[in-house]
Design a protein around this motif. Structure first.
Motif, PDB file in Angstrom:
ATOM      1  N   ARG A 210      34.954  48.640  37.814  1.00  0.00           N
ATOM      2  CA  ARG A 210      35.435  47.856  38.908  1.00  0.00           C
ATOM      3  C   ARG A 210      36.924  47.533  38.498  1.00  0.00           C
ATOM      4  O   ARG A 210      37.869  47.790  39.520  1.00  0.00           O
ATOM      5  N   ILE A 211      37.210  47.073  37.367  1.00  0.00           N
ATOM      6  CA  ILE A 211      38.668  46.216  37.141  1.00  0.00           C
ATOM      7  C   ILE A 211      39.504  47.482  37.031  1.00  0.00           C
ATOM      8  O   ILE A 211      40.501  47.543  37.560  1.00  0.00           O
ATOM      9  N   LEU A 212      38.941  48.686  36.498  1.00  0.00           N
ATOM     10  CA  LEU A 212      39.852  49.998  36.537  1.00  0.00           C
ATOM     11  C   LEU A 212      40.296  50.376  37.720  1.00  0.00           C
ATOM     12  O   LEU A 212      41.375  51.001  37.929  1.00  0.00           O
ATOM     13  N   LEU A 213      39.427  50.593  38.640  1.00  0.00           N
ATOM     14  CA  LEU A 213      39.640  50.819  39.823  1.00  0.00           C
ATOM     15  C   LEU A 213      40.423  50.027  40.657  1.00  0.00           C
ATOM     16  O   LEU A 213      41.531  50.349  41.240  1.00  0.00           O
ATOM     17  N   ALA A 214      40.480  48.571  40.495  1.00  0.00           N
ATOM     18  CA  ALA A 214      41.218  47.878  40.959  1.00  0.00           C
ATOM     19  C   ALA A 214      42.561  47.941  40.287  1.00  0.00           C
ATOM     20  O   ALA A 214      43.640  47.869  41.193  1.00  0.00           O
ATOM     21  N   LEU A 215      42.774  48.456  39.054  1.00  0.00           N
ATOM     22  CA  LEU A 215      43.873  48.838  38.617  1.00  0.00           C
ATOM     23  C   LEU A 215      44.544  49.762  39.228  1.00  0.00           C
ATOM     24  O   LEU A 215      46.046  49.687  39.466  1.00  0.00           O
ATOM     25  N   PHE A 216      44.080  51.022  39.547  1.00  0.00           N
ATOM     26  CA  PHE A 216      44.501  51.993  40.072  1.00  0.00           C
ATOM     27  C   PHE A 216      44.844  51.910  41.418  1.00  0.00           C
ATOM     28  O   PHE A 216      45.962  52.337  42.022  1.00  0.00           O
ATOM     29  N   ILE A 217      44.170  50.958  42.256  1.00  0.00           N
ATOM     30  CA  ILE A 217      44.645  50.846  43.534  1.00  0.00           C
ATOM     31  C   ILE A 217      45.768  50.124  43.841  1.00  0.00           C
ATOM     32  O   ILE A 217      46.622  50.095  44.413  1.00  0.00           O
ATOM     33  N   SER A 218      45.754  49.008  42.975  1.00  0.00           N
ATOM     34  CA  SER A 218      47.053  48.219  42.734  1.00  0.00           C
ATOM     35  C   SER A 218      48.379  49.046  42.516  1.00  0.00           C
ATOM     36  O   SER A 218      49.393  48.890  43.118  1.00  0.00           O
ATOM     37  N   LEU A 219      48.049  49.728  41.370  1.00  0.00           N
ATOM     38  CA  LEU A 219      49.112  50.681  41.064  1.00  0.00           C
ATOM     39  C   LEU A 219      49.609  51.566  42.079  1.00  0.00           C
ATOM     40  O   LEU A 219      50.781  51.758  42.252  1.00  0.00           O
ATOM     41  N   ALA A 220      48.830  52.409  42.998  1.00  0.00           N
ATOM     42  CA  ALA A 220      49.070  53.148  44.063  1.00  0.00           C
ATOM     43  C   ALA A 220      49.720  52.245  45.104  1.00  0.00           C
ATOM     44  O   ALA A 220      50.693  52.891  45.581  1.00  0.00           O
TER      45      ALA A 220
END
Length: 293
Positions: A210-220
């Motif tokens: 979940r944290i990695l998914l949040a990282l990728f969403i934020s980065l996008a």
């Protein structure tokens, strides 16, 4: 270049609060900023600032601190735009928002760099091409350079725009800073994807994913915003994107809200200790099995 002597007296004073349009002098933005949008974004970034500041105090994590600083920077910028809604010619309000909103995302990307470095430290060097220390040195250095370039360019451009002068030099410097940031984020995105590919076999808890998914969403979100700002600045201060606030609201303000607020429900400051403990247990179990053999 417009003759300064012909500029109406209310516009010569940087502290003016002239509300009505004075033809042929456009508002500093090319339009009068929306008061409603300014208030909404001040509230949203205020929530983000309060939440991440609280986590910084409670858990003392770099990620929370950087997200809090970024949220505060965005909050100051949107406060400037709210001020400009009532005083659209005011040079101080214009300078306040343009410098802060151009550099705010730099703090968010810094948080992402630190976050990925932390996960590499927890999981092990074998899951990353470069070490956590190199992430810190390389990407945070890139952020500092980008921050300085964009802030300098923003100050020059806003000063020129406020006095009806030539904004080309300052704008070009800002574009260079944003493009530099884009290049750094592109490299980081590739390294992050490689880290995710390597680490998926590790079997980490759901919080990890979940944290990695949040990282990728934020980065996008930050990446899309940076592309928008690059195109906007290349078009110039009289370009279509620059003079239509709806694009700025959707492709800057809204995207930055996503980039920072997503880490309130998926807070790495709370999750990282859990992941670390889970990793320790897994490693202890593996060592126990090995010793039994």
């Amino acid at each position: 270049m417009i003759d300064i002597s012909r500029i109406p007296e209310p516009l010569r004073n940087p502290n003016n609060c002239q509300k009505d349009l004075i033809p042929p002098f456009k508002y500093s933005y090319g339009y009068r900023p929306s008061l409603a949008a300014g208030i909404v974004f001040c509230i949203l970034f205020g929530i983000a600032f309060f939440g991440h500041t609280l986590q910084t105090i409670r858990l003392r994590r770099w990620t929370s601190g950087l997200l809090a600083i970024g949220a505060l920077t965005e909050l100051i910028g949107w406060a400037g735009r709210t001020w400009s809604a009532e005083c659209p010619y005011n040079q101080n309000a214009f300078l306040m928002q343009i410098v802060t909103l151009i550099i705010g995302p730099v703090f968010f990307t810094s948080a992402l760099y630190v976050l990925l470095g932390t996960f590499i430290t927890i999981l092990g060097r074998k899951y990353s091409i470069i070490s956590p220390r190199m992430y810190t040195i390389i990407f945070l250095s890139c952020d500092v350079i980008s921050l300085i370039i964009q802030a300098a360019g923003g100050a020059m451009a806003s000063s020129a725009a406020g006095s009806q002068g030539d904004t080309k030099l300052g704008t070009n410097i800002m574009v260079a800073g944003v493009i530099f940031q884009l290049v750094a984020m592109t490299v980081f995105a590739l390294l992050s994807a490689d880290f995710y590919r390597r680490s998926t076999k590790f079997g980490m808890p759901a919080e990890y994913n979940r944290i990695l998914l949040a990282l990728f969403i934020s980065l996008a979100a930050i990446y899309a915003r940076s592309i928008f700002r690059t195109v906007e600045l290349i078009e110039g201060w009289t370009g279509y994107l620059m003079e239509h606030e709806a694009y700025f609201i959707a492709l800057d303000g809204a995207l930055m809200v996503v980039a920072v607020l997503i880490f309130l429900p998926f807070d790495p400051a709370r999750t990282i200790p859990k992941v670390y403990r889970a990793t320790e247990k897994k490693e202890s179990a593996e060592m126990s099995d090995f010793s039994t053999v």
